[in-house]
Design a protein around this motif. Structure first.
Motif, PDB file in Angstrom:
ATOM      1  N   LEU A   4       8.569 -16.533  34.541  1.00  0.00           N
ATOM      2  CA  LEU A   4       9.080 -17.595  33.672  1.00  0.00           C
ATOM      3  C   LEU A   4       9.003 -18.920  34.425  1.00  0.00           C
ATOM      4  O   LEU A   4       9.596 -19.072  35.496  1.00  0.00           O
ATOM      5  CB  LEU A   4      10.525 -17.313  33.262  1.00  0.00           C
ATOM      6  N   LEU A   5       8.248 -19.859  33.874  1.00  0.00           N
ATOM      7  CA  LEU A   5       8.199 -21.207  34.439  1.00  0.00           C
ATOM      8  C   LEU A   5       9.370 -22.003  33.873  1.00  0.00           C
ATOM      9  O   LEU A   5       9.653 -21.949  32.672  1.00  0.00           O
ATOM     10  CB  LEU A   5       6.881 -21.897  34.087  1.00  0.00           C
ATOM     11  N   VAL A   6      10.037 -22.756  34.734  1.00  0.00           N
ATOM     12  CA  VAL A   6      11.238 -23.485  34.316  1.00  0.00           C
ATOM     13  C   VAL A   6      11.178 -24.904  34.862  1.00  0.00           C
ATOM     14  O   VAL A   6      10.858 -25.121  36.036  1.00  0.00           O
ATOM     15  CB  VAL A   6      12.510 -22.789  34.830  1.00  0.00           C
ATOM     16  N   HIS A   7      11.504 -25.853  34.003  1.00  0.00           N
ATOM     17  CA  HIS A   7      11.713 -27.241  34.428  1.00  0.00           C
ATOM     18  C   HIS A   7      13.134 -27.623  34.027  1.00  0.00           C
ATOM     19  O   HIS A   7      13.504 -27.495  32.856  1.00  0.00           O
ATOM     20  CB  HIS A   7      10.716 -28.193  33.763  1.00  0.00           C
ATOM     21  N   VAL A   8      13.932 -28.072  34.999  1.00  0.00           N
ATOM     22  CA  VAL A   8      15.333 -28.386  34.766  1.00  0.00           C
ATOM     23  C   VAL A   8      15.569 -29.879  34.982  1.00  0.00           C
ATOM     24  O   VAL A   8      15.268 -30.406  36.060  1.00  0.00           O
ATOM     25  CB  VAL A   8      16.262 -27.569  35.692  1.00  0.00           C
ATOM     26  N   SER A   9      16.096 -30.554  33.966  1.00  0.00           N
ATOM     27  CA  SER A   9      16.469 -31.959  34.126  1.00  0.00           C
ATOM     28  C   SER A   9      17.626 -32.069  35.112  1.00  0.00           C
ATOM     29  O   SER A   9      18.472 -31.168  35.182  1.00  0.00           O
ATOM     30  CB  SER A   9      16.880 -32.555  32.777  1.00  0.00           C
ATOM     31  N   PRO A  22       2.142 -16.776  33.190  1.00  0.00           N
ATOM     32  CA  PRO A  22       3.582 -16.724  32.881  1.00  0.00           C
ATOM     33  C   PRO A  22       3.809 -16.241  31.454  1.00  0.00           C
ATOM     34  O   PRO A  22       2.914 -16.304  30.600  1.00  0.00           O
ATOM     35  CB  PRO A  22       4.031 -18.176  33.052  1.00  0.00           C
ATOM     36  N   ALA A  23       5.045 -15.768  31.211  1.00  0.00           N
ATOM     37  CA  ALA A  23       5.392 -15.294  29.875  1.00  0.00           C
ATOM     38  C   ALA A  23       5.848 -16.422  28.976  1.00  0.00           C
ATOM     39  O   ALA A  23       5.708 -16.359  27.751  1.00  0.00           O
ATOM     40  CB  ALA A  23       6.478 -14.238  29.974  1.00  0.00           C
ATOM     41  N   ALA A  24       6.422 -17.470  29.570  1.00  0.00           N
ATOM     42  CA  ALA A  24       6.947 -18.580  28.779  1.00  0.00           C
ATOM     43  C   ALA A  24       7.250 -19.750  29.698  1.00  0.00           C
ATOM     44  O   ALA A  24       7.307 -19.603  30.930  1.00  0.00           O
ATOM     45  CB  ALA A  24       8.207 -18.167  28.019  1.00  0.00           C
ATOM     46  N   LEU A  25       7.455 -20.902  29.084  1.00  0.00           N
ATOM     47  CA  LEU A  25       7.895 -22.111  29.782  1.00  0.00           C
ATOM     48  C   LEU A  25       9.212 -22.541  29.171  1.00  0.00           C
ATOM     49  O   LEU A  25       9.293 -22.795  27.966  1.00  0.00           O
ATOM     50  CB  LEU A  25       6.852 -23.230  29.639  1.00  0.00           C
ATOM     51  N   LEU A  26      10.251 -22.607  30.005  1.00  0.00           N
ATOM     52  CA  LEU A  26      11.574 -23.047  29.566  1.00  0.00           C
ATOM     53  C   LEU A  26      11.847 -24.436  30.109  1.00  0.00           C
ATOM     54  O   LEU A  26      11.843 -24.641  31.329  1.00  0.00           O
ATOM     55  CB  LEU A  26      12.658 -22.070  30.043  1.00  0.00           C
ATOM     56  N   LEU A  27      12.069 -25.376  29.211  1.00  0.00           N
ATOM     57  CA  LEU A  27      12.442 -26.733  29.585  1.00  0.00           C
ATOM     58  C   LEU A  27      13.935 -26.874  29.342  1.00  0.00           C
ATOM     59  O   LEU A  27      14.391 -26.751  28.205  1.00  0.00           O
ATOM     60  CB  LEU A  27      11.666 -27.755  28.754  1.00  0.00           C
ATOM     61  N   PHE A  28      14.697 -27.120  30.398  1.00  0.00           N
ATOM     62  CA  PHE A  28      16.151 -27.147  30.272  1.00  0.00           C
ATOM     63  C   PHE A  28      16.641 -28.562  30.511  1.00  0.00           C
ATOM     64  O   PHE A  28      16.554 -29.090  31.622  1.00  0.00           O
ATOM     65  CB  PHE A  28      16.778 -26.176  31.284  1.00  0.00           C
TER      66      PHE A  28
END
Length: 387
Positions: free
Chosen positions: A39-44, A86-92
């Protein structure tokens, strides 16, 4: 939006990607080892605390999950990351990193935006706003925190079926413990008396709290105040001051009980708070009236244990939580000592207490529900990903 608007949006996105291309050459982050889904994640930056809660829930659901947190990589680095499968990209949070979103969109990778707070200008006509519109249109799910953000997302052109308002991720706090045997004995002693708690009271608010209790006694002569001074060294001198005013005091430090003739029960300061919250249908959280909220208790402590909350205007320390409680009609804010006295007197009425307490409990436990609603589309995308 018309085709022209989308065309300008694509132009704005192209310009952002062109600027990001200047970062090409930076190393691609290492992919976490393991056989589980990636899971790729970008967190503000302002959403990091909330994300930690979501991350824990994801890992409980999928212990084999590999999470890779990213900044805003260059287009070439983003392309390499997407090709890693990756399975998904989560932008938080509210940041929309163009390189990641563009690469994910071109490879049909599910993109989920969560904990998003969208500003009115995001629906404007500047080049930046139009670029953000273009990025939002490629999202699998857009999960926003509030009604204004929901309306903005729709004005930006997001698919109505993809947009949902979850509310913000509130901190999940386990209820403070107490001895059930002790609580049962105390509850028997109270025998239906109206009781309220003043928690973590600094010296400069003691007079206001005692004045409020006099107002409560005027409404109900059997009213009982549990007073938890912030500084335990204040217990003995405070007891003398209260008794000099004509009220009867019991001290927890001396194992004294709140018998019928007792007006004020002085606790041992910050200890046994789980007991006092359970016994008191109403809690005033100290430090919020005089502005000394540096050591104020977390408002979800009484909320999670069914105690209605009264507070002053100084709520900087837990501003987000107070905002959530206030927006849900789950707390009573007062402006000054007179307002505190009026609120405590009014909240001797069981129906008013029950409404506040119920709303507060809902808010304090809602973090778990919001977290699960955010995790659901992520776990769904992971489950549908090709091995």
């Amino acid at each position: 939006m018309g085709k022209g608007g989308f065309g300008i949006g694509r132009l704005g996105l192209w310009w952002q990607l062109r600027q990001a291309a200047g970062q090409d050459g930076a190393p691609v982050p290492d992919i976490p080892q393991g056989a589980g889904p990636l899971l790729l994640v970008h967190v503000s930056p302002d959403a990091r605390v909330a994300f930690s809660q979501v991350q824990r829930r994801l890992m409980r659901a999928r212990p084999d999950l590999r999470i890779l947190e990213l900044g805003d990589p260059s287009p070439s680095a983003a392309e390499a990351l997407i090709r890693a499968g990756p399975a998904a990209l989560l932008l938080f949070g509210s940041d929309l990193p163009p390189g990641l979103i563009d690469a994910a969109s071109r490879h049909d990778l599910p993109v989920i935006l969560a904990e998003a707070r969208l500003a009115p200008e995001d629906a404007g006509w500047t080049l930046r706003a139009l670029a953000r519109r273009e990025l939002l249109r490629s999202m699998r799910a857009v999960l926003v925190t509030d009604p204004a953000s929901h309306a903005t997302a729709l004005r930006m052109g997001a698919d109505r079926g993809c947009v949902a308002m979850t509310g913000p991720v509130a901190e999940i706090r386990d209820p403070l413990p107490c001895s059930e045997a002790e609580r049962s004995v105390m509850a028997q002693l109270l025998r239906g008396r109206h009781a309220w708690l003043a928690a973590s009271v600094p010296p400069d608010e003691e007079a206001a709290v005692l004045a409020a209790h006099h107002a409560a006694l005027a409404q109900s002569h059997r009213a009982l105040l549990f007073l938890a001074p912030r500084d335990p060294d204040r217990i003995d001198p405070l007891a003398e001051e209260i008794e000099a005013s004509g009220l009867t005091v019991a001290r927890r430090s001396r194992d004294e009980d709140p018998t019928d003739e007792v007006h004020v029960m002085l606790t041992d300061g910050p200890t046994e708070m789980g007991l006092w919250y359970r016994l008191a249908p109403v809690t005033y959280l100290g430090g919020t009236l005089g502005g000394d909220d540096a050591a104020a208790r977390h408002p979800f402590e009484p909320a999670a244990l069914g105690s209605a909350i009264v507070h002053g205007p100084m709520t900087q320390r837990f501003a987000t939580e107070w905002q959530q409680l206030g927006g849900a009609g789950a707390a009573r804010q007062v402006a000054d000592a007179e307002g505190l006295a009026a609120a405590i007197a009014e909240l001797s009425q069981p129906d008013l207490i029950a409404t506040l307490a119920s709303n507060a409990w809902t808010v304090s436990t809602g973090g778990a529900d919001v977290t699960m609603r955010i995790c659901a589309p992520v776990l769904d995308a992971i489950g549908k990903a090709k091995p």
